[in-house]
Each structure stands twice: as structure tokens, then as C-alpha cells.
Design a protein around this motif. Structure first.
Motif, PDB file in Angstrom:
ATOM      1  N   GLU A  48      96.001  91.034  67.680  1.00 36.33           N
ATOM      2  CA  GLU A  48      95.287  90.594  68.880  1.00 36.33           C
ATOM      3  C   GLU A  48      93.850  90.228  68.536  1.00 36.33           C
ATOM      4  N   LEU A  49      93.398  89.078  69.005  1.00 37.26           N
ATOM      5  CA  LEU A  49      92.032  88.616  68.750  1.00 37.26           C
ATOM      6  C   LEU A  49      91.094  89.103  69.842  1.00 37.26           C
ATOM      7  N   PHE A  50      90.025  89.781  69.449  1.00 33.04           N
ATOM      8  CA  PHE A  50      88.929  90.163  70.332  1.00 33.04           C
ATOM      9  C   PHE A  50      87.730  89.281  69.978  1.00 33.04           C
ATOM     10  N   SER A  51      87.040  88.759  70.969  1.00 34.53           N
ATOM     11  CA  SER A  51      85.910  87.883  70.678  1.00 34.53           C
ATOM     12  C   SER A  51      84.812  88.037  71.725  1.00 34.53           C
ATOM     13  N   SER A  52      83.592  87.701  71.310  1.00 35.38           N
ATOM     14  CA  SER A  52      82.457  87.672  72.224  1.00 35.38           C
ATOM     15  C   SER A  52      81.591  86.472  71.883  1.00 35.38           C
ATOM     16  N   LEU A  53      80.741  86.078  72.844  1.00 36.02           N
ATOM     17  CA  LEU A  53      79.905  84.889  72.677  1.00 36.02           C
ATOM     18  C   LEU A  53      78.492  85.209  73.143  1.00 36.02           C
ATOM     19  N   GLY A  54      77.509  84.936  72.298  1.00 35.03           N
ATOM     20  CA  GLY A  54      76.111  85.105  72.674  1.00 35.03           C
ATOM     21  C   GLY A  54      75.374  83.777  72.544  1.00 35.03           C
ATOM     22  N   ARG A  55      74.645  83.397  73.578  1.00 35.37           N
ATOM     23  CA  ARG A  55      73.890  82.121  73.560  1.00 35.37           C
ATOM     24  C   ARG A  55      72.409  82.430  73.366  1.00 35.37           C
ATOM     25  N   TYR A  56      71.764  81.715  72.430  1.00 37.62           N
ATOM     26  CA  TYR A  56      70.376  81.994  72.069  1.00 37.62           C
ATOM     27  C   TYR A  56      69.574  80.692  71.923  1.00 37.62           C
ATOM     28  N   ARG A  57      68.267  80.871  71.995  1.00 43.92           N
ATOM     29  CA  ARG A  57      67.337  79.768  71.747  1.00 43.92           C
ATOM     30  C   ARG A  57      66.304  80.244  70.742  1.00 43.92           C
ATOM     31  N   ALA A  58      66.181  79.513  69.632  1.00 43.52           N
ATOM     32  CA  ALA A  58      65.237  79.900  68.585  1.00 43.52           C
ATOM     33  C   ALA A  58      63.797  79.736  69.068  1.00 43.52           C
ATOM     34  N   GLY A  59      62.946  80.656  68.649  1.00 38.80           N
ATOM     35  CA  GLY A  59      61.533  80.566  68.990  1.00 38.80           C
ATOM     36  C   GLY A  59      60.762  79.741  67.973  1.00 38.80           C
ATOM     37  N   SER A  60      59.459  79.807  68.039  1.00 40.81           N
ATOM     38  CA  SER A  60      58.616  79.015  67.137  1.00 40.81           C
ATOM     39  C   SER A  60      58.729  79.472  65.689  1.00 40.81           C
ATOM     40  N   SER A  61      59.180  80.706  65.481  1.00 38.31           N
ATOM     41  CA  SER A  61      59.335  81.217  64.119  1.00 38.31           C
ATOM     42  C   SER A  61      60.572  80.656  63.426  1.00 38.31           C
ATOM     43  N   ARG A  62      61.406  79.914  64.161  1.00 41.58           N
ATOM     44  CA  ARG A  62      62.636  79.320  63.622  1.00 41.58           C
ATOM     45  C   ARG A  62      63.687  80.381  63.289  1.00 41.58           C
ATOM     46  N   GLU A  63      63.510  81.583  63.835  1.00 41.33           N
ATOM     47  CA  GLU A  63      64.430  82.668  63.533  1.00 41.33           C
ATOM     48  C   GLU A  63      64.980  83.299  64.817  1.00 41.33           C
ATOM     49  N   LEU A  64      66.081  84.007  64.629  1.00 42.13           N
ATOM     50  CA  LEU A  64      66.627  84.862  65.681  1.00 42.13           C
ATOM     51  C   LEU A  64      66.837  86.244  65.085  1.00 42.13           C
ATOM     52  N   GLU A  65      66.441  87.267  65.816  1.00 37.87           N
ATOM     53  CA  GLU A  65      66.756  88.635  65.442  1.00 37.87           C
ATOM     54  C   GLU A  65      67.233  89.323  66.707  1.00 37.87           C
ATOM     55  N   LEU A  66      68.465  89.795  66.679  1.00 42.63           N
ATOM     56  CA  LEU A  66      69.081  90.279  67.910  1.00 42.63           C
ATOM     57  C   LEU A  66      68.330  91.444  68.539  1.00 42.63           C
ATOM     58  N   SER A  67      67.557  92.182  67.755  1.00 42.77           N
ATOM     59  CA  SER A  67      66.784  93.289  68.314  1.00 42.77           C
ATOM     60  C   SER A  67      65.556  92.804  69.078  1.00 42.77           C
ATOM     61  N   ARG A  68      65.226  91.503  68.957  1.00 42.64           N
ATOM     62  CA  ARG A  68      64.054  90.948  69.656  1.00 42.64           C
ATOM     63  C   ARG A  68      64.359  89.699  70.467  1.00 42.64           C
ATOM     64  N   SER A  69      65.446  89.017  70.141  1.00 38.34           N
ATOM     65  CA  SER A  69      65.760  87.739  70.781  1.00 38.34           C
ATOM     66  C   SER A  69      66.732  87.950  71.938  1.00 38.34           C
ATOM     67  N   PRO A  70      66.365  87.528  73.149  1.00 39.52           N
ATOM     68  CA  PRO A  70      67.255  87.729  74.295  1.00 39.52           C
ATOM     69  C   PRO A  70      68.410  86.735  74.309  1.00 39.52           C
ATOM     70  N   ALA A  71      69.593  87.218  74.652  1.00 35.42           N
ATOM     71  CA  ALA A  71      70.737  86.341  74.866  1.00 35.42           C
ATOM     72  C   ALA A  71      70.594  85.668  76.224  1.00 35.42           C
ATOM     73  N   LEU A  72      70.955  84.385  76.300  1.00 33.63           N
ATOM     74  CA  LEU A  72      70.795  83.596  77.519  1.00 33.63           C
ATOM     75  C   LEU A  72      72.042  83.701  78.387  1.00 33.63           C
ATOM     76  N   GLU A  73      71.913  83.204  79.612  1.00 31.81           N
ATOM     77  CA  GLU A  73      73.060  83.158  80.521  1.00 31.81           C
ATOM     78  C   GLU A  73      74.149  82.255  79.947  1.00 31.81           C
ATOM     79  N   GLY A  74      75.387  82.560  80.332  1.00 33.77           N
ATOM     80  CA  GLY A  74      76.502  81.719  79.918  1.00 33.77           C
ATOM     81  C   GLY A  74      77.347  82.301  78.805  1.00 33.77           C
ATOM     82  N   GLY A  75      76.931  83.441  78.254  1.00 33.38           N
ATOM     83  CA  GLY A  75      77.711  84.091  77.212  1.00 33.38           C
ATOM     84  C   GLY A  75      78.369  85.358  77.720  1.00 33.38           C
ATOM     85  N   SER A  76      78.770  86.211  76.789  1.00 35.89           N
ATOM     86  CA  SER A  76      79.434  87.465  77.146  1.00 35.89           C
ATOM     87  C   SER A  76      78.448  88.535  77.589  1.00 35.89           C
ATOM     88  N   PHE A  77      77.164  88.363  77.269  1.00 31.58           N
ATOM     89  CA  PHE A  77      76.129  89.337  77.612  1.00 31.58           C
ATOM     90  C   PHE A  77      74.800  88.607  77.660  1.00 31.58           C
TER      91      PHE A  77
END
Length: 436
Positions: A63-92
């Protein structure tokens, strides 16, 4: 003309290829225990770039379990999940470092994520995609296991006792714990193996529908559990012959019964349990503990056909059922009671409040916590919410309850409280486990 168009298409692809090759997705560490936090970073993005993080896990049944997180990179060109908020439209949404794990959903809505073979890890797959094209930018993988380095698993067939014993590395002695699950039966090892990985010698104890044990609850008796307690108490690596018990649902109820009638039990964690014996009478030494009766007329069904049992048991506070109550006031153990306020199996919060009140009245050591939005199946952290699943014993879909984010946060907090409780009462430490 065709050559000109092909050349133009190749020119358009060059920047996209360059962008893909520069993006890195890092998951650290590559191997860890299932209950460890998730550390995920993305680098090499363009400022403001919109991306989707897809997480996948395939269970042992395919059985496949899956999740989706939508993000927008900041000026640093990076994403770090402990600091970057997930946007609307995903699983969280919001800053949720472990959101990709606890928001995993199966294709089959009645599938519960379980780990049958704890000696092999779950394989997590992460992939980062450009929005809205879906172009793959980067991918990574992580193994999340249940047995830490040096932990050993021994199948137990000692007298009538059936289960598996998880031994931490080293010569011991170790604080010892019995782990019990509920009316699903069989042998459940994922929580016991994690406790073994955190320094507890843990016996995952089966009590029906496993090996040569009875295939239904009608074969239960105190003698079987007494034999299991004595096996663990007198194991050469058990610390001080004092043990703890952790139980979920019917397992919590059995833990309370064991603590009430058996010596040597120092600490009990009851998760989503009942204050009385349920479903079948329970033979004890020279007498029988009656059970609350099940009223099929009070069954409720959701539009999806899931059965809601939350109002089907007789009220244990009714004087007519006083003999069914578990006499926890007899116990010398300390108690930790945990329950969710959205429990659709039964009102475990009310049951735990009844237990806590009686224990407090008799000046026993008790802690109790109640989690808004949490359902019945409070598992170790980052296990996805199972709101309903097919129940083998009942033969129908069962409603467990719970709201996605609230349930996830409850599991994280409950796991910390469980480790802190066992550490204080079985290890003699006033601090919670260092890895939590």
C-alpha cells in the motif's frame, strides 16, 4: 521550419536543465529510528520559486502512503522545513518539520500503517518538483527503522507466554517493560522495538490470535499475564525485578488489571483504556471479574459505513456495573493515563478521569493528560493518523477518530511523557530520555 522549431525547443530546455542540476535535497540522517525528528533542507532554488515536496512510503503489503507539501523559496534560495512554512493546497500547512511524515495518507482510506517486520526499516522517498509543471528537481531517500544498533529480538515461547523480547545492547541490568495492544490480536512489535532502542528491555506480549494462543478474547485469564510478569521479573537482565507496563485500548485495560492483582509492577501507562473490564469476563485467582455489556442497539454508522462504538458499552459509573470496575486502588504502581478527546472507539477521557479520581482518592501516584483533537490510536510520533480501519475481530470498518494535526502533536507529546514517566519510575532519573 521543423529544424527551427526543434532548435528553439532545445534552447528553452537548457535553463530548466541547469536549474534542476543545481537543486539539492538533503535528508539527514540517511538512517534513523522512526520516532526521530525529520531534518530536510533544499538548496539551489531561485528566490520565490514555488515547489512541491512529495513524500512516499510503501508498506509491507504494497500500500502506498503519500503526502504533499507546497513551498515557496525565500531570498536565500533555500528551504528548511524547520523554518519554511508549507503553503495552502498540500497535505499540511505552516511550519511543520515532520509534516511530511505524519500527514502520510494511504490510497485505501481504511489502511492503517503498521510494521510487521521490525527488523527491517521503512523506506521513505522524497522528491521535489517544480510548480506547476511537475518537473522533478531533486530526490532523496531515508530509512526509518525500529531497532537501534545493537538491539536484539528474541522470540519468546516460555511456558504459555508468547511474544518477542527486545534487549538493548550491553550487559544490563535494564528497566523492563511489557507492551500490550488491543482487540486486533496478534503480535504488535513496533512500539516495543522502539522502547528497546531507548534502553528498555521490552516484552511485546501477545494474548490472543497468535501462535498457539486462543483465537478470541474468551481465553483470557490472569494466570497467563502473571506468567508473563514472572518471566520478565526474573530475567537475569531485569533491573530490580520491578517492571513497567504500557497498553493501548484493551491493552491499557489489561495493564490496569495486572497492576491491581499482580506484585512487582512499578509503573503503568494506560493509553485510551477503560476503567472497567470489557467484552468478556476475566478469570482471576479464585474469582471472576465481570465485564461491561455491549449494546448493539447503540451502534452508529458514518456515511462511509464505518461503525462508531463510542456509546455501545454500559456506563461503568452505573451502580449496576460496579463489580466490573478494575480495582486500581489495590495497586502500588504509579500511573500515567493518556487519552484523546476525539476518541470514537469509546469515551476514554471519561474512563481515565474516573480512574484518576479513584487513584487520587486513595492517594496513589497518578498523572493524566487529555488531548483535544486526538483519536483512539495514539501511536509513537510521526505515525500517520488512522481515523478508521478494518477491524479483524469485528469484521467491519471501525471509526477511531482524530484530527490530523492535533493527533500528530498529541503523539509527540505523549511519547515524551511516556519516556519521562518510565525514566523516573524505572530508571530513577528525574529527567526525560536524552534522545527525546
Amino acid at each position: 521550419m521543423i529544424r527551427t522549431l526543434l532548435a528553439a525547443q532545445r534552447t528553452e530546455l537548457l535553463p530548466r536543465r541547469a536549474m534542476c542540476s543545481g537543486v539539492q535535497l538533503r535528508v539527514c540522517p540517511g538512517r534513523c529510528l522512526y520516532d526521530e525528528p525529520l531534518r530536510l533542507q533544499v538548496s539551489g532554488l531561485s528566490p520565490g520559486q514555488h515547489v512541491t515536496l512529495r513524500t512516499e512510503l510503501t508498506d509491507e503489503g504494497g500500500e502506498l502512503f503519500s503526502s504533499l507539501g507546497r513551498y515557496r523559496a525565500g531570498s536565500s534560495r533555500e528551504l528548511e522545513l524547520s523554518r519554511s512554512p508549507a503553503l495552502e493546497g498540500g497535505s499540511f500547512t505552516g511550519i511543520e518539520p515532520e509534516g511530511p511524515l505524519w500527514a502520510l495518507k494511504p490510497r485505501d482510506p481504511l489502511r492503517r500503517l503498521l510494521k510487521r517486520n521490525v527488523q527491517s526499516p521503512f523506506q521513505l522517498r522524497f522528491s521535489l518538483h517544480q510548480e506547476p509543471s511537475g518537473t522533478l528537481l531533486a530526490s532523496a531517500a531515508q530509512e526509518r527503522g525500529f531497532m537501534g544498533e545493537g538491539v536484539t529480538r528474541l522470540l519468546v515461547r516460555e511456558g504459555r507466554v508468547r511474544g518477542s523480547l527486545f534487549l538493548p545492547p550491553g550487559s544490563g541490568p535494564f528497566p523492563a517493560v511489557i507492551d500490550l495492544y488491543g482487540t486486533g490480536g496478534g503480535l504488535m512489535e513496533h512500539r516495543a522495538s522502539l522502547l528497546g532502542s531507548h534502553g528498555y528491555m521490552t516484552l511485546a506480549l501477545a494474548f490472543f490470535d497468535f501462535d498457539d494462543l486462543p483465537n478470541n478474547l474468551g481465553g483470557l485469564s490472569l494466570n497467563y499475564f502473571q506468567e508473563a510478569v514472572e518471566f520478565l521479573r526474573h530475567h537475569p537482565k531485569t533491573n530490580k525485578q520491578e517492571i513497567g507496563i504500557i497498553g493501548l485500548s484493551k491493552g491499557a485495560e489489561l495493564a490496569m488489571i495486572m497492576a491491581s492483582f499482580l506484585p512487582g509492577i512499578k509503573a503503568v501507562v494506560g493509553i485510551s483504556g477503560c476503567s472497567a473490564n470489557t467484552f468478556v469476563p476475566f478469570p482471576c485467582d479464585g474469582f471472576e471479574l465481570p465485564s461491561l455489556e455491549f449494546n448493539a442497539d447503540k451502534l452508529k454508522f458514518t456515511e462511509a459505513g464505518e461503525v462508531d462504538l463510542s456509546e455501545t458499552l454500559d456506563d461503568p459509573t452505573d451502580p449496576a456495573f460496579q463489580e466490573c470496575l478494575i480495582p486500581v486502588e489495590r495497586s502500588f504502581a504509579a500511573f500515567l493515563l493518556l487519552s484523546g478527546l476525539d476518541d470514537k472507539n469509546w469515551p476514554s477521557d471519561l474512563y481515565n478521569k474516573q480512574l484518576a479520581a479513584r487513584l487520587t482518592e486513595h492517594e496513589k501516584d497518578v498523572e493524566s493528560y487529555y488531548y483535544p483533537g486526538a483519536g483512539h490510536l495514539l501511536e509513537p510520533p510521526y505515525f500517520p493518523l488512522c481515523k478508521s480501519s478494518y477491524h479483524k475481530l469485528l469484521g467491519m470498518p471501525m471509526l477511531w477518530g482524530g484530527e490530523l494535526r492535533a493527533h500528530a502533536k498529541a503523539q509527540e507529546d505523549a511519547w515524551k511523557k511516556i519516556h519521562g514517566f518510565f525514566s523516573r519510575h524505572l530508571k530513577g532519573s528525574r529527567t526525560e530520555h536524552s534522545r527525546l
